[in-house]
Design an enzyme around this catalytic site. Structure first.
Site, PDB file in Angstrom:
ATOM      1  N   GLU A   1      50.573 -18.370  13.142  1.00  0.00           N
ATOM      2  CA  GLU A   1      49.480 -17.997  12.455  1.00  0.00           C
ATOM      3  C   GLU A   1      49.005 -19.763  11.527  1.00  0.00           C
ATOM      4  O   GLU A   1      47.875 -19.580  11.862  1.00  0.00           O
ATOM      5  CB  GLU A   1      49.155 -17.057  11.068  1.00  0.00           C
ATOM      6  CG  GLU A   1      49.979 -15.808  10.936  1.00  0.00           C
ATOM      7  CD  GLU A   1      50.268 -15.394  10.145  1.00  0.00           C
ATOM      8  OE1 GLU A   1      49.225 -15.266   8.936  1.00  0.00           O
ATOM      9  OE2 GLU A   1      50.575 -14.018   9.953  1.00  0.00           O
TER      10      GLU A   1
ATOM     11  N   GLN B   1      55.864 -29.319  17.118  1.00  0.00           N
ATOM     12  CA  GLN B   1      56.520 -28.532  16.565  1.00  0.00           C
ATOM     13  C   GLN B   1      57.832 -28.189  17.559  1.00  0.00           C
ATOM     14  O   GLN B   1      57.800 -28.506  18.896  1.00  0.00           O
ATOM     15  CB  GLN B   1      55.820 -26.924  16.579  1.00  0.00           C
ATOM     16  CG  GLN B   1      56.006 -25.579  16.438  1.00  0.00           C
ATOM     17  CD  GLN B   1      56.039 -24.043  16.130  1.00  0.00           C
ATOM     18  OE1 GLN B   1      54.543 -23.897  16.715  1.00  0.00           O
ATOM     19  NE2 GLN B   1      56.555 -23.698  15.664  1.00  0.00           N
TER      20      GLN B   1
ATOM     21  N   SER C   1      60.024 -27.179  19.757  1.00  0.00           N
ATOM     22  CA  SER C   1      60.010 -26.369  21.112  1.00  0.00           C
ATOM     23  C   SER C   1      61.564 -25.118  21.250  1.00  0.00           C
ATOM     24  O   SER C   1      62.467 -26.113  21.517  1.00  0.00           O
ATOM     25  CB  SER C   1      60.286 -27.323  21.815  1.00  0.00           C
ATOM     26  OG  SER C   1      60.097 -27.374  23.310  1.00  0.00           O
TER      27      SER C   1
ATOM     28  N   ARG D   1      61.228 -24.092  24.451  1.00  0.00           N
ATOM     29  CA  ARG D   1      61.543 -24.216  25.399  1.00  0.00           C
ATOM     30  C   ARG D   1      63.427 -25.641  25.838  1.00  0.00           C
ATOM     31  O   ARG D   1      63.744 -25.706  26.651  1.00  0.00           O
ATOM     32  CB  ARG D   1      61.144 -24.756  26.069  1.00  0.00           C
ATOM     33  CG  ARG D   1      59.697 -23.657  25.979  1.00  0.00           C
ATOM     34  CD  ARG D   1      58.390 -24.304  26.765  1.00  0.00           C
ATOM     35  NE  ARG D   1      58.987 -24.359  28.202  1.00  0.00           N
ATOM     36  CZ  ARG D   1      58.255 -25.353  29.259  1.00  0.00           C
ATOM     37  NH1 ARG D   1      57.216 -25.938  29.033  1.00  0.00           N
ATOM     38  NH2 ARG D   1      58.909 -25.061  31.003  1.00  0.00           N
TER      39      ARG D   1
ATOM     40  N   ASN E   1      42.425 -33.187   7.289  1.00  0.00           N
ATOM     41  CA  ASN E   1      42.025 -34.117   7.239  1.00  0.00           C
ATOM     42  C   ASN E   1      41.663 -33.010   5.941  1.00  0.00           C
ATOM     43  O   ASN E   1      41.951 -32.029   5.384  1.00  0.00           O
ATOM     44  CB  ASN E   1      40.514 -34.620   7.160  1.00  0.00           C
ATOM     45  CG  ASN E   1      39.662 -33.549   8.232  1.00  0.00           C
ATOM     46  OD1 ASN E   1      39.438 -32.140   6.830  1.00  0.00           O
ATOM     47  ND2 ASN E   1      39.463 -33.388   8.975  1.00  0.00           N
TER      48      ASN E   1
ATOM     49  N   HIS F   1      40.395 -25.554   3.541  1.00  0.00           N
ATOM     50  CA  HIS F   1      40.003 -24.172   4.203  1.00  0.00           C
ATOM     51  C   HIS F   1      41.212 -23.031   4.511  1.00  0.00           C
ATOM     52  O   HIS F   1      41.440 -22.620   4.405  1.00  0.00           O
ATOM     53  CB  HIS F   1      39.957 -24.354   5.343  1.00  0.00           C
ATOM     54  CG  HIS F   1      39.119 -23.134   6.115  1.00  0.00           C
ATOM     55  ND1 HIS F   1      37.963 -22.546   6.156  1.00  0.00           N
ATOM     56  CD2 HIS F   1      38.955 -23.168   7.851  1.00  0.00           C
ATOM     57  CE1 HIS F   1      37.847 -21.914   6.931  1.00  0.00           C
ATOM     58  NE2 HIS F   1      38.713 -22.144   7.623  1.00  0.00           N
TER      59      HIS F   1
ATOM     60  N   ARG G   1      44.725 -19.567   3.159  1.00  0.00           N
ATOM     61  CA  ARG G   1      46.363 -18.047   2.996  1.00  0.00           C
ATOM     62  C   ARG G   1      46.758 -18.809   1.872  1.00  0.00           C
ATOM     63  O   ARG G   1      48.186 -17.949   2.274  1.00  0.00           O
ATOM     64  CB  ARG G   1      47.331 -19.628   4.289  1.00  0.00           C
ATOM     65  CG  ARG G   1      46.575 -19.818   5.653  1.00  0.00           C
ATOM     66  CD  ARG G   1      46.555 -18.752   6.217  1.00  0.00           C
ATOM     67  NE  ARG G   1      46.274 -18.610   7.849  1.00  0.00           N
ATOM     68  CZ  ARG G   1      45.673 -18.148   8.841  1.00  0.00           C
ATOM     69  NH1 ARG G   1      46.261 -16.905   8.455  1.00  0.00           N
ATOM     70  NH2 ARG G   1      45.532 -18.091   9.932  1.00  0.00           N
TER      71      ARG G   1
END
Ligand SMILES: Cc1cc2nc3c(=O)[nH]c(=O)nc-3n(C[C@H](O)[C@H](O)[C@H](O)COP(=O)(O)OP(=O)(O)OC[C@H]3O[C@@H](n4cnc5c(N)ncnc54)[C@H](O)[C@@H]3O)c2cc1C
Length: 203
Positions: free
Chosen positions: A74, A85, A87, A89, A158, A164, A169
């Site tokens: 999200e 992030q 991983s 993988r 920023n 926002h 959230r």
């Protein structure tokens, strides 16, 4: 297997954030000569009152979140951010203890619900190990990993975008795991620069 609580750490927030915003904003009115002790707070409040929020974009803040893969999915929907992030993988979870994030509603769950969740993540870890033992690469073995898997993600945005994110959230409409994480994070932002986050409702 280890079950941990989600958390966050503000890794970069400029000391002079408000002053930078004041210096940038006063350029619009050529009123830089009015800068003095305490004016940055007043100016910051005025920017918010007049919705002159683009000035807030001059200051970036970086936060490291330790949360689950569902919440991180999200977070990365926010397009005005930069992300790095962990991983699934490249990380081989067979080489270290696999970590999962405790659901924030854990105490509300019955024993039966708690046991089912625990059984499910134990199974996921076991199946992952079995796949790795069969020489499956981590990027393929990850198919069996659940939303509850721990992830780390560094988010840089920023101040306008952080406002926002918190507005969306921390709201009651947000997912409870996300809401809890963002509420504690917003609380910290409020402590550091009250004037720019005071208006965001946390309850
Ligand atoms: C309660 C909740 C439920 C949700 N449920 C779902 C769901 O079921 N399915 C789903 O897919 N998503 C869902 N989302 C995600 C949501 O649709 C947004 O993708 C996410 O919240 C990012 O918000 P954003 O687009 O406002 O902001 P950001 O991407 O953070 O962008 C910030 C702002 O920049 C502006 N902006 C950015 N890009 C553009 C653009 N291309 N054009 C014009 N303006 C732009 C907008 O003003 C935007 O608000 C949900 C979000 C919430 C909070």
């Amino acid at each position: 297997m280890k079950v941990i609580k989600q958390s966050f750490e503000i890794i970069q927030l400029p000391e002079n954030a408000l002053l930078l915003i004041e210096k940038a904003g006063r350029t619009c009115y050529k009123s830089e000569d009015k800068i003095s002790e305490g004016t940055a707070e007043i100016f910051g409040k005025r920017l918010l009152d007049s919705q002159h929020e683009s000035v807030l974009e001059h200051v970036s803040v970086s936060v490291r979140f330790i949360t689950n893969r569902g919440v991180s999915h999200e977070i990365v929907r926010h397009r005005m951010c930069s992300f790095s992030q962990e991983s699934t993988r490249y990380v081989n979870y067979n080489h270290k203890e696999m970590e999962f994030i405790l659901p924030v509603w854990w105490e509300e769950w019955s024993m039966e619900q708690q046991n089912l969740w625990t059984k499910s993540i134990e199974n996921a870890e076991k199946t992952y190990s079995e796949l790795i033992a069969l020489k499956t690469t981590p990027e393929k073995a990850r198919e069996v990993l659940p939303n509850s898997l721990k992830t780390e993600i560094v988010v840089t945005a920023n101040i306008r975008e952080w406002r926002h994110i918190f507005q969306l959230r921390c709201s009651k409409k947000a997912h409870p795991q996300m809401r809890e994480l963002m509420k504690t994070c917003c609380h910290e932002f409020k402590k550091k620069i009250p004037v720019l986050f005071d208006d965001i409702e946390l309850e």
